[in-house]
Design a protein around this motif. Sequence first.
Motif, PDB file in Angstrom:
ATOM      1  N   ILE A  46       0.722  -1.154  -0.194  1.00 28.64           N
ATOM      2  CA  ILE A  46       0.220  -0.089   0.393  1.00 28.64           C
ATOM      3  C   ILE A  46       0.775   1.111  -0.139  1.00 28.64           C
ATOM      4  CG2 ILE A  46      -0.605  -0.081   2.692  1.00 28.64           C
ATOM      5  CD1 ILE A  46      -3.042   0.758   1.888  1.00 28.64           C
ATOM      6  N   ASP A  47       0.494   2.530  -1.025  1.00 27.53           N
ATOM      7  CA  ASP A  47       1.426   3.596  -0.467  1.00 27.53           C
ATOM      8  C   ASP A  47       0.549   4.628  -0.167  1.00 27.53           C
ATOM      9  OD1 ASP A  47      -0.386   4.249  -2.666  1.00 27.53           O
ATOM     10  OD2 ASP A  47       1.059   4.185  -4.228  1.00 27.53           O
ATOM     11  N   GLN A  48       1.252   5.877  -0.092  1.00 29.79           N
ATOM     12  CA  GLN A  48       0.470   7.233   0.273  1.00 29.79           C
ATOM     13  C   GLN A  48      -0.808   7.898  -0.196  1.00 29.79           C
ATOM     14  OE1 GLN A  48       3.460   7.233  -1.324  1.00 29.79           O
ATOM     15  NE2 GLN A  48       3.821   8.806  -2.515  1.00 29.79           N
ATOM     16  N   PHE A  49      -1.172   6.952  -1.326  1.00 29.28           N
ATOM     17  CA  PHE A  49      -1.927   7.263  -1.921  1.00 29.28           C
ATOM     18  C   PHE A  49      -3.665   6.195  -1.826  1.00 29.28           C
ATOM     19  CE2 PHE A  49       1.031   9.140  -4.862  1.00 29.28           C
ATOM     20  CZ  PHE A  49       0.985  10.666  -4.596  1.00 29.28           C
ATOM     21  N   ALA A  50      -3.096   5.290  -0.656  1.00 28.76           N
ATOM     22  CA  ALA A  50      -4.388   4.255  -0.543  1.00 28.76           C
ATOM     23  C   ALA A  50      -3.903   3.110  -1.776  1.00 28.76           C
ATOM     24  CB  ALA A  50      -5.383   4.584  -0.390  1.00 28.76           C
ATOM     25  N   ASN A  51      -2.988   3.216  -2.587  1.00 31.18           N
ATOM     26  CA  ASN A  51      -2.789   2.269  -3.859  1.00 31.18           C
ATOM     27  C   ASN A  51      -2.669   0.895  -3.412  1.00 31.18           C
ATOM     28  OD1 ASN A  51      -3.403   4.477  -6.586  1.00 31.18           O
ATOM     29  ND2 ASN A  51      -1.030   4.441  -6.072  1.00 31.18           N
ATOM     30  N   LEU A  52      -3.038  -0.114  -3.728  1.00 32.20           N
ATOM     31  CA  LEU A  52      -3.629  -1.531  -3.314  1.00 32.20           C
ATOM     32  C   LEU A  52      -2.830  -2.421  -4.315  1.00 32.20           C
ATOM     33  CD1 LEU A  52      -6.900  -2.003  -1.499  1.00 32.20           C
ATOM     34  CD2 LEU A  52      -5.289  -0.446  -0.493  1.00 32.20           C
ATOM     35  N   VAL A  91      -5.403  -1.987  -7.325  1.00 30.53           N
ATOM     36  CA  VAL A  91      -5.791  -1.125  -7.280  1.00 30.53           C
ATOM     37  C   VAL A  91      -5.487   0.393  -7.068  1.00 30.53           C
ATOM     38  CG1 VAL A  91      -8.069  -0.931  -6.084  1.00 30.53           C
ATOM     39  CG2 VAL A  91      -7.441  -3.109  -6.304  1.00 30.53           C
ATOM     40  N   ARG A  92      -6.181   0.628  -7.961  1.00 28.85           N
ATOM     41  CA  ARG A  92      -5.902   2.375  -7.631  1.00 28.85           C
ATOM     42  C   ARG A  92      -6.656   2.863  -6.990  1.00 28.85           C
ATOM     43  NH1 ARG A  92      -3.822   6.951 -11.683  1.00 28.85           N
ATOM     44  NH2 ARG A  92      -4.310   8.851 -10.817  1.00 28.85           N
ATOM     45  N   GLY A  93      -6.021   3.702  -5.371  1.00 24.96           N
ATOM     46  CA  GLY A  93      -6.956   4.115  -3.771  1.00 24.96           C
ATOM     47  C   GLY A  93      -7.877   4.645  -4.701  1.00 24.96           C
ATOM     48  N   GLU A  94      -7.490   5.600  -5.516  1.00 26.42           N
ATOM     49  CA  GLU A  94      -9.502   6.520  -5.730  1.00 26.42           C
ATOM     50  C   GLU A  94     -10.378   5.607  -5.707  1.00 26.42           C
ATOM     51  OE1 GLU A  94      -8.769   7.502 -10.016  1.00 26.42           O
ATOM     52  OE2 GLU A  94      -8.243   9.417  -8.961  1.00 26.42           O
ATOM     53  N   ASN A  95     -10.063   4.247  -6.556  1.00 28.05           N
ATOM     54  CA  ASN A  95     -11.259   3.089  -6.555  1.00 28.05           C
ATOM     55  C   ASN A  95     -11.660   2.572  -5.020  1.00 28.05           C
ATOM     56  OD1 ASN A  95     -12.375   3.828  -9.405  1.00 28.05           O
ATOM     57  ND2 ASN A  95      -9.762   2.817 -10.229  1.00 28.05           N
ATOM     58  N   VAL A  96     -10.646   2.745  -4.399  1.00 31.18           N
ATOM     59  CA  VAL A  96     -11.275   1.923  -3.985  1.00 31.18           C
ATOM     60  C   VAL A  96     -13.096   2.568  -2.237  1.00 31.18           C
ATOM     61  CG1 VAL A  96     -10.340   0.997  -1.561  1.00 31.18           C
ATOM     62  CG2 VAL A  96      -9.006   0.962  -3.592  1.00 31.18           C
ATOM     63  N   VAL A  97     -14.139   1.953  -2.162  1.00 27.54           N
ATOM     64  CA  VAL A  97     -14.945   2.565  -1.395  1.00 27.54           C
ATOM     65  C   VAL A  97     -14.691   1.576   0.425  1.00 27.54           C
ATOM     66  CG1 VAL A  97     -17.895   2.439  -0.927  1.00 27.54           C
ATOM     67  CG2 VAL A  97     -16.308   2.745  -3.641  1.00 27.54           C
ATOM     68  N   LEU A  98     -14.620   0.736   0.330  1.00 22.90           N
ATOM     69  CA  LEU A  98     -14.368  -0.175   1.465  1.00 22.90           C
ATOM     70  C   LEU A  98     -13.013  -0.860   1.404  1.00 22.90           C
ATOM     71  CD1 LEU A  98     -16.154  -0.683   3.826  1.00 22.90           C
ATOM     72  CD2 LEU A  98     -16.998  -2.490   3.617  1.00 22.90           C
ATOM     73  N   LEU A  99     -12.355  -0.787   2.006  1.00 23.45           N
ATOM     74  CA  LEU A  99     -11.450  -1.696   3.214  1.00 23.45           C
ATOM     75  C   LEU A  99     -11.453  -3.031   4.188  1.00 23.45           C
ATOM     76  CD1 LEU A  99      -8.749  -3.459   2.197  1.00 23.45           C
ATOM     77  CD2 LEU A  99      -7.103  -1.525   3.129  1.00 23.45           C
ATOM     78  N   GLY A 100     -11.663  -3.721   4.651  1.00 24.52           N
ATOM     79  CA  GLY A 100     -11.028  -4.327   5.109  1.00 24.52           C
ATOM     80  C   GLY A 100     -11.034  -5.679   5.858  1.00 24.52           C
TER      81      GLY A 100
END
Length: 133
Positions: free
Chosen positions: A35-41, A66-75
């Motif tokens: 994971i990075d500072q942009f929430a890219n996974l 996964v590009r971070g801006e496309n993440v709605v929920l991570l669990g």
Amino acid sequence: MNYMPGTASLIDDIDKKHLVLLRDGRTLIGFLRSIDQFANLVLHRTIERIHVGRRYGDIPRGIFVVRGENVVLLGEIDVEKEAETRLERVSIEEILAAQREEQQEKQEAEKAKVQALKERGLPLPRADVTEEY
């Protein structure tokens, strides 16, 4: 444990199994590898899970970025409780057919709604507002 701001707080979640809900409605399940500072996974051993009613099917996707801006929920997924689902697992072909059928029903319902609005002389919904991401 010390508080870490932003995505740094996910460092402890590396190598654990996670569910990711994307903006376009897809559901991914895989092991969080980076994971990075942009929430890219980066997910490893990823599957795309498709739900239709009380049934689901899994499509293997492998390594998934996964590009971070496309993440709605991570669990995080509790692996011990994962097997306790009340949903029925079906084949990929069966779930894809059910998904197509569900999408066709939604399109037909939307067409009927638009037709009813036209008949009553009411304004039609704008395409840019009703489109999904």
